[in-house]
Design an enzyme around this catalytic site. Sequence first.
Site, PDB file in Angstrom:
ATOM      1  N   CYS A   1       2.268 -62.907 -39.864  1.00 28.42           N
ATOM      2  CA  CYS A   1       2.140 -61.491 -39.520  1.00 28.42           C
ATOM      3  C   CYS A   1       0.704 -61.161 -39.087  1.00 28.42           C
ATOM      4  O   CYS A   1      -0.230 -61.359 -39.869  1.00 28.42           O
ATOM      5  CB  CYS A   1       2.536 -60.625 -40.716  1.00 28.42           C
TER       6      CYS A   1
ATOM      7  N   VAL B   1       4.021 -55.541 -45.093  1.00 28.19           N
ATOM      8  CA  VAL B   1       2.806 -56.271 -45.442  1.00 28.19           C
ATOM      9  C   VAL B   1       1.772 -55.962 -44.350  1.00 28.19           C
ATOM     10  O   VAL B   1       2.160 -55.656 -43.220  1.00 28.19           O
ATOM     11  CB  VAL B   1       3.066 -57.797 -45.538  1.00 28.19           C
TER      12      VAL B   1
ATOM     13  N   SER C   1      -2.566 -51.996 -42.901  1.00 28.32           N
ATOM     14  CA  SER C   1      -3.660 -52.953 -42.723  1.00 28.32           C
ATOM     15  C   SER C   1      -5.060 -52.328 -42.622  1.00 28.32           C
ATOM     16  O   SER C   1      -5.967 -52.780 -43.340  1.00 28.32           O
ATOM     17  CB  SER C   1      -3.379 -53.904 -41.555  1.00 28.32           C
TER      18      SER C   1
ATOM     19  N   LYS D   1      13.942 -58.684 -48.182  1.00 29.18           N
ATOM     20  CA  LYS D   1      12.854 -58.322 -49.099  1.00 29.18           C
ATOM     21  C   LYS D   1      13.346 -58.214 -50.534  1.00 29.18           C
ATOM     22  O   LYS D   1      14.421 -57.642 -50.789  1.00 29.18           O
ATOM     23  CB  LYS D   1      12.237 -56.989 -48.670  1.00 29.18           C
TER      24      LYS D   1
END
Length: 240
Positions: free
Chosen positions: A31, A71, A85, A58
């Site tokens: 990712c 994530v 992020s 998940k």
Amino acid sequence: MSAAQKCYAKGTSAPGPVPKGQIRLYSMRFCPFAQRTRLVLHAKGIKHETVNINLKEKPDWFLEKNPLGLVPTLETEKGQVIYDSPITCEYLDEVYANKKLLPSDPFEKAQQKMLLEHFSKVTPYFYKIPMGRKNGEDVSALEAELKEKLCKLNEVLVNRKNKFFGGDSISMIDYMMWPWFERMEMMELKHCLDGSADLKKWVELMLQDPSVKANMFTTDTYKAFYKTYMEGKPDYDYGL
């Protein structure tokens, strides 16, 4: 628990408490958004544990921590959860004071955030173009748009007369943008850098950075993973 550990999927038991003196990162090995946080953790030398998540199936316990199921997600020893992020990276830079990656000057910090906002309009092309190709569409117009946007980034480096986007050394904005450039060869988009000489130099400099080196995969590995991703059956544990 290493970053190379296989991912947790639906039906798996939750990992135990966050180890004392560490922070936990919930990630996915391929990712680009999670890679941002991994780069910052490495660059700042932060002791951490990585737990990889199967993003297609998940675990329920992960959705309890982050209902969005995305994530990167950070978890502290106290059970505090931080996600998204740029937010995780800014949090790490504030909490762990060594080797600051964001500038202390408010205007310079604002400049980095404005540039990141601009870059958020660039990243969709890295998905639209390969998907269009897969569907047999003519993507030349999209490639031209991406090239134009990359030329604008090149102008930033030229106008500021800097090697990196925040000055003469790597800072937060460089790590925020890097993961997509790392994938350009795999996505057959490197020709979109033609005419952006300073941006090409930036890519070469970034490839020499120890944190970039520690968190990157080969083009062949990316190609193999993204093949499974495009087929709708992502192999998150590819290569393990």
